[in-house]
Design an enzyme around this catalytic site. Structure first.
Site, PDB file in Angstrom:
ATOM      1  N   ARG A  79      -6.095   5.448  -6.984  1.00 22.56           N
ATOM      2  CA  ARG A  79      -4.792   5.030  -7.559  1.00 22.56           C
ATOM      3  C   ARG A  79      -3.853   4.429  -6.514  1.00 22.56           C
ATOM      4  NH1 ARG A  79      -5.387   9.936 -10.449  1.00 22.56           N
ATOM      5  NH2 ARG A  79      -6.215   9.516 -12.516  1.00 22.56           N
TER       6      ARG A  79
ATOM      7  N   LYS B 167       0.864  -9.693  -4.606  1.00 17.55           N
ATOM      8  CA  LYS B 167      -0.056 -10.014  -5.705  1.00 17.55           C
ATOM      9  C   LYS B 167      -1.474  -9.848  -5.178  1.00 17.55           C
ATOM     10  CE  LYS B 167       2.044 -13.399  -8.793  1.00 17.55           C
ATOM     11  NZ  LYS B 167       1.893 -14.790  -9.265  1.00 17.55           N
TER      12      LYS B 167
ATOM     13  N   HIS C  34      -8.437 -24.183  -2.723  1.00 15.81           N
ATOM     14  CA  HIS C  34      -7.272 -23.812  -3.537  1.00 15.81           C
ATOM     15  C   HIS C  34      -6.141 -24.830  -3.336  1.00 15.81           C
ATOM     16  CE1 HIS C  34      -4.553 -21.154  -5.676  1.00 15.81           C
ATOM     17  NE2 HIS C  34      -3.681 -21.231  -4.681  1.00 15.81           N
TER      18      HIS C  34
ATOM     19  N   ASN D 159       4.302 -20.927  -9.080  1.00 13.96           N
ATOM     20  CA  ASN D 159       3.090 -21.443  -9.722  1.00 13.96           C
ATOM     21  C   ASN D 159       3.110 -22.961  -9.872  1.00 13.96           C
ATOM     22  OD1 ASN D 159       2.009 -18.855 -10.047  1.00 13.96           O
ATOM     23  ND2 ASN D 159       3.154 -18.550 -11.948  1.00 13.96           N
TER      24      ASN D 159
ATOM     25  N   ARG E 102      10.026 -15.982  -9.876  1.00 11.35           N
ATOM     26  CA  ARG E 102       8.761 -15.989  -9.125  1.00 11.35           C
ATOM     27  C   ARG E 102       7.745 -16.941  -9.754  1.00 11.35           C
ATOM     28  NH1 ARG E 102       5.439 -11.039  -6.173  1.00 11.35           N
ATOM     29  NH2 ARG E 102       3.849 -12.413  -5.326  1.00 11.35           N
TER      30      ARG E 102
ATOM     31  N   HIS F  39      -5.450 -24.179 -11.122  1.00  5.65           N
ATOM     32  CA  HIS F  39      -6.415 -23.103 -11.404  1.00  5.65           C
ATOM     33  C   HIS F  39      -7.559 -23.604 -12.278  1.00  5.65           C
ATOM     34  CE1 HIS F  39      -3.753 -19.327 -10.429  1.00  5.65           C
ATOM     35  NE2 HIS F  39      -4.176 -19.970  -9.358  1.00  5.65           N
TER      36      HIS F  39
ATOM     37  N   GLU G 282       7.429 -11.124 -11.239  1.00  7.46           N
ATOM     38  CA  GLU G 282       7.308 -12.419 -11.938  1.00  7.46           C
ATOM     39  C   GLU G 282       7.849 -12.396 -13.367  1.00  7.46           C
ATOM     40  OE1 GLU G 282       3.848 -14.742 -10.745  1.00  7.46           O
ATOM     41  OE2 GLU G 282       3.833 -15.630 -12.739  1.00  7.46           O
TER      42      GLU G 282
ATOM     43  N   LYS H   6       9.196 -17.642   0.273  1.00 10.81           N
ATOM     44  CA  LYS H   6       8.443 -16.722  -0.595  1.00 10.81           C
ATOM     45  C   LYS H   6       9.114 -15.350  -0.632  1.00 10.81           C
ATOM     46  CE  LYS H   6       4.368 -15.192  -2.484  1.00 10.81           C
ATOM     47  NZ  LYS H   6       2.936 -15.413  -2.453  1.00 10.81           N
TER      48      LYS H   6
ATOM     49  N   HIS I  72      -0.056 -24.934 -10.125  1.00 14.92           N
ATOM     50  CA  HIS I  72      -1.160 -23.992 -10.313  1.00 14.92           C
ATOM     51  C   HIS I  72      -1.742 -24.012 -11.730  1.00 14.92           C
ATOM     52  CE1 HIS I  72       0.070 -22.655  -6.397  1.00 14.92           C
ATOM     53  NE2 HIS I  72      -0.831 -21.700  -6.356  1.00 14.92           N
TER      54      HIS I  72
ATOM     55  N   GLU J   4       0.442 -25.231   0.110  1.00 21.23           N
ATOM     56  CA  GLU J   4       1.365 -24.166  -0.324  1.00 21.23           C
ATOM     57  C   GLU J   4       2.706 -24.304   0.406  1.00 21.23           C
ATOM     58  OE1 GLU J   4       0.807 -22.337  -2.862  1.00 21.23           O
ATOM     59  OE2 GLU J   4      -1.269 -21.678  -2.987  1.00 21.23           O
TER      60      GLU J   4
HETATM   61  N1  LIG Z   1      -1.792 -13.395  -3.735  1.00 25.08           N
HETATM   62  C1  LIG Z   1      -1.094 -14.506  -3.694  1.00 25.08           C
HETATM   63  O1  LIG Z   1       0.143 -14.502  -3.799  1.00 25.08           O
HETATM   64  C2  LIG Z   1      -1.796 -15.808  -3.480  1.00 25.08           C
HETATM   65  C3  LIG Z   1      -1.063 -16.982  -3.225  1.00 25.08           C
HETATM   66  C4  LIG Z   1      -1.750 -18.162  -2.978  1.00 25.08           C
HETATM   67  C5  LIG Z   1      -3.133 -18.173  -3.001  1.00 25.08           C
HETATM   68  N2  LIG Z   1      -3.820 -17.024  -3.250  1.00 25.08           N
HETATM   69  C6  LIG Z   1      -5.290 -17.002  -3.243  1.00 25.08           C
HETATM   70  O2  LIG Z   1      -5.732 -17.310  -1.938  1.00 25.08           O
HETATM   71  C7  LIG Z   1      -7.077 -17.793  -2.024  1.00 25.08           C
HETATM   72  C8  LIG Z   1      -7.263 -18.956  -1.090  1.00 25.08           C
HETATM   73  O3  LIG Z   1      -7.040 -18.500   0.227  1.00 25.08           O
HETATM   74  P1  LIG Z   1      -7.601 -19.305   1.497  1.00 25.08           P
HETATM   75  O4  LIG Z   1      -7.369 -20.742   1.304  1.00 25.08           O
HETATM   76  O5  LIG Z   1      -7.064 -18.641   2.688  1.00 25.08           O
HETATM   77  O6  LIG Z   1      -9.174 -19.144   1.331  1.00 25.08           O
HETATM   78  P2  LIG Z   1     -10.268 -18.240   2.045  1.00 25.08           P
HETATM   79  O7  LIG Z   1      -9.802 -16.867   2.242  1.00 25.08           O
HETATM   80  O8  LIG Z   1     -11.523 -18.448   1.283  1.00 25.08           O
HETATM   81  O9  LIG Z   1     -10.440 -18.932   3.477  1.00 25.08           O
HETATM   82  C9  LIG Z   1     -10.906 -20.251   3.529  1.00 25.08           C
HETATM   83  C10 LIG Z   1     -12.152 -20.382   4.423  1.00 25.08           C
HETATM   84  O10 LIG Z   1     -11.731 -20.312   5.778  1.00 25.08           O
HETATM   85  C11 LIG Z   1     -12.509 -19.339   6.487  1.00 25.08           C
HETATM   86  N3  LIG Z   1     -11.610 -18.780   7.487  1.00 25.08           N
HETATM   87  C12 LIG Z   1     -10.557 -17.968   7.267  1.00 25.08           C
HETATM   88  N4  LIG Z   1      -9.887 -17.769   8.398  1.00 25.08           N
HETATM   89  C13 LIG Z   1     -10.533 -18.453   9.372  1.00 25.08           C
HETATM   90  C14 LIG Z   1     -10.314 -18.651  10.752  1.00 25.08           C
HETATM   91  N5  LIG Z   1      -9.246 -18.155  11.357  1.00 25.08           N
HETATM   92  N6  LIG Z   1     -11.193 -19.402  11.439  1.00 25.08           N
HETATM   93  C15 LIG Z   1     -12.257 -19.972  10.804  1.00 25.08           C
HETATM   94  N7  LIG Z   1     -12.507 -19.843   9.504  1.00 25.08           N
HETATM   95  C16 LIG Z   1     -11.651 -19.100   8.791  1.00 25.08           C
HETATM   96  C17 LIG Z   1     -12.979 -18.373   5.429  1.00 25.08           C
HETATM   97  O11 LIG Z   1     -14.148 -17.698   5.827  1.00 25.08           O
HETATM   98  C18 LIG Z   1     -13.201 -19.288   4.242  1.00 25.08           C
HETATM   99  O12 LIG Z   1     -14.468 -19.867   4.329  1.00 25.08           O
HETATM  100  C19 LIG Z   1      -7.306 -18.156  -3.474  1.00 25.08           C
HETATM  101  O13 LIG Z   1      -8.177 -17.209  -4.056  1.00 25.08           O
HETATM  102  C20 LIG Z   1      -5.929 -18.047  -4.102  1.00 25.08           C
HETATM  103  O14 LIG Z   1      -5.988 -17.662  -5.447  1.00 25.08           O
HETATM  104  C21 LIG Z   1      -3.174 -15.854  -3.477  1.00 25.08           C
END
Ligand SMILES: NC(=O)c1ccc[n+]([C@@H]2O[C@H](COP(=O)([O-])OP(=O)(O)OC[C@H]3O[C@@H](n4cnc5c(N)ncnc54)[C@H](O)[C@@H]3O)[C@@H](O)[C@H]2O)c1
Length: 366
Positions: free
Chosen positions: A121, A142, A265, A244, A240, A251, A236, A226, A247, A184
């Site tokens: 939990r 999130k 993304h 999006n 908030r 998405h 949200e 943010k 998005h 972003e």
């Molecule tokens: N929770 C939230 O508020 C929020 C907001 C925006 C996006 N997201 C989510 O974030 C995700 C996308 O995140 P992302 O773009 O970071 O993708 P990711 O975590 O997949 O990283 C992208 C790639 O880079 C590689 N990588 C990461 N750090 C590295 C480093 N320092 N050196 C070399 N390679 C590295 C990873 O292995 C991966 O292959 C999506 O799922 C999206 O929905 C969440």
């Protein structure tokens, strides 16, 4: 090192930003780690190989630490990975005094955060973002995973205890991931900060500009956008939702691309932002020179076209399964002008028309 505080109802927490922040983990988190029974580092194959041992060595040698690695990429945000990680938590004997470190990009932050939100939990976790994109995703609480029918459909709000953003880790990021994260940052500027947007447009004209120290001072500013929004509307219920922007279609693009790395993304969000601008122009709510915006993004290397191969109807049906759709109605974040976002329900037939009008790579005859 720079620092800011995120104010959330459950807890306020610090975000530390700077080179070699990772190496100060023990001192920065001294109070938060006091009395902890065990730590689990959750990471992916790429990041684990580069930084998991570094992080382990930065923790108190008296604290038992285990490392769990999932495959890199969006496909790891799945029920299967989630279940495997929960099993690992049980097998490793994590209890309510344990803590999880989410070491990686947004995928790991969302996945590990959701494990922390739900295991027993809820146990504490620390975000250790390693991508530019994760300057956004690591803040705000999130967490979640994808379902095969849609993105981020399963999740929880669970704020981290702290965010350690070591900008040195960005040095190993591939160009494509820099670009993805920059989307972003642009989004924050479009919805909240016209002066910031102007600066970005004047100063960031190529991928090299994104990767250099130029944007480093603006990371804090982008995170602050943010943090301010989260403070005002943590769950949200209102403002908030503006985060999006881009998005709704973004998405759907990610979902249809199959989460296999073909579209990042940020690339999907960039295409989604351009589409949202076309929608608001069409509705007479704005006067964006979309072609100018597209030119800027293309110069940075973004593929801003809506991917070919899917019909307008397919995009609409996919968007309707998104959690932002209410009773099957599609709500878009539109931006009248920089810093002035609004939410608008958009009629399906208008979207159909606009998607079909967008000759940029769409299939015809749908
Ligand atoms: N929770 C939230 O508020 C929020 C907001 C925006 C996006 N997201 C989510 O974030 C995700 C996308 O995140 P992302 O773009 O970071 O993708 P990711 O975590 O997949 O990283 C992208 C790639 O880079 C590689 N990588 C990461 N750090 C590295 C480093 N320092 N050196 C070399 N390679 C590295 C990873 O292995 C991966 O292959 C999506 O799922 C999206 O929905 C969440």
């Amino acid at each position: 090192m720079e620092q800011l505080t995120v104010h959330a109802s459950a807890q306020s927490y610090p975000v530390y930003i700077g080179e070699n922040v990772l190496h100060q983990t023990e001192s920065l988190l001294k109070e938060k780690l006091a009395g902890k029974s065990k730590a689990m580092i959750i990471t992916d194959t790429n990041v684990g190989e580069l930084y998991a041992e570094d992080l382990r060595l930065c923790l108190d040698p008296m604290l038992p630490v285990c490392v769990e690695t999932v495959p890199n990429g969006e496909s790891a945000k799945s029920l299967a990975s989630y279940e495997r990680l929960l099993t690992a938590c049980i097998r490793e004997g994590l209890d309510r005094q344990s803590i999880i470190f989410a070491l990686g990009g947004g995928v790991i932050g969302d996945l590990a955060g959701f494990v922390a939100a739900t295991y027993m939990r809820g146990i504490p976790f620390v975000q250790v973002p390693t991508t530019l994109l994760a300057h956004d995703s690591s803040v705000g609480g999130k967490t979640g995973i994808n379902h095969e029918l849609g993105k981020n459909l399963i999740g929880a709000f669970h704020q981290p205890s702290a965010v350690l953003y070591d900008t040195q880790t960005l040095m190993t990021l591939p160009d494509r991931e820099w670009r993805s994260g920059f989307a972003e940052m642009i989004k924050h500027a479009y919805i909240n900060d016209s002066e910031f947007l102007q600066w970005l447009k004047e100063n960031v004209r190529s991928i090299e500009d994104i990767k250099t120290n130029k944007i480093r001072p603006f990371l804090k500013r982008s995170i602050a956008v943010k943090a301010d929004i989260v403070k005002e509307d943590e769950k949200e219920a209102g403002v908030r939702a503006y985060l999006n922007f881009g998005h709704t279609l973004g998405h759907a693009i990610e979902k249809l691309a199959g989460y296999n790395g073909d579209v990042t993304h940020g690339e999907a969000v960039a295409a989604g932002m351009m589409f949202a601008m076309r929608v608001s122009n069409y509705l007479g709510l704005s006067n964006w020179d979309v072609e100018e915006e597209v030119k800027w993004l293309e110069a940075l290397g973004f593929p801003v076209n809506i991917p070919a191969g899917f019909s307008a109807q397919t995009f609409i049906e996919t968007m309707k399964k998104d959690k932002k759709a209410t009773s099957g109605q599609l709500t878009f974040v539109l931006v009248e002008k920089p810093g002035c976002p609004l939410l608008k329900t958009v009629e399906e037939h208008l979207l159909y028309e606009l998607l079909n009008n967008d000759k940029r790579g769409m299939t015809s005859g749908d």
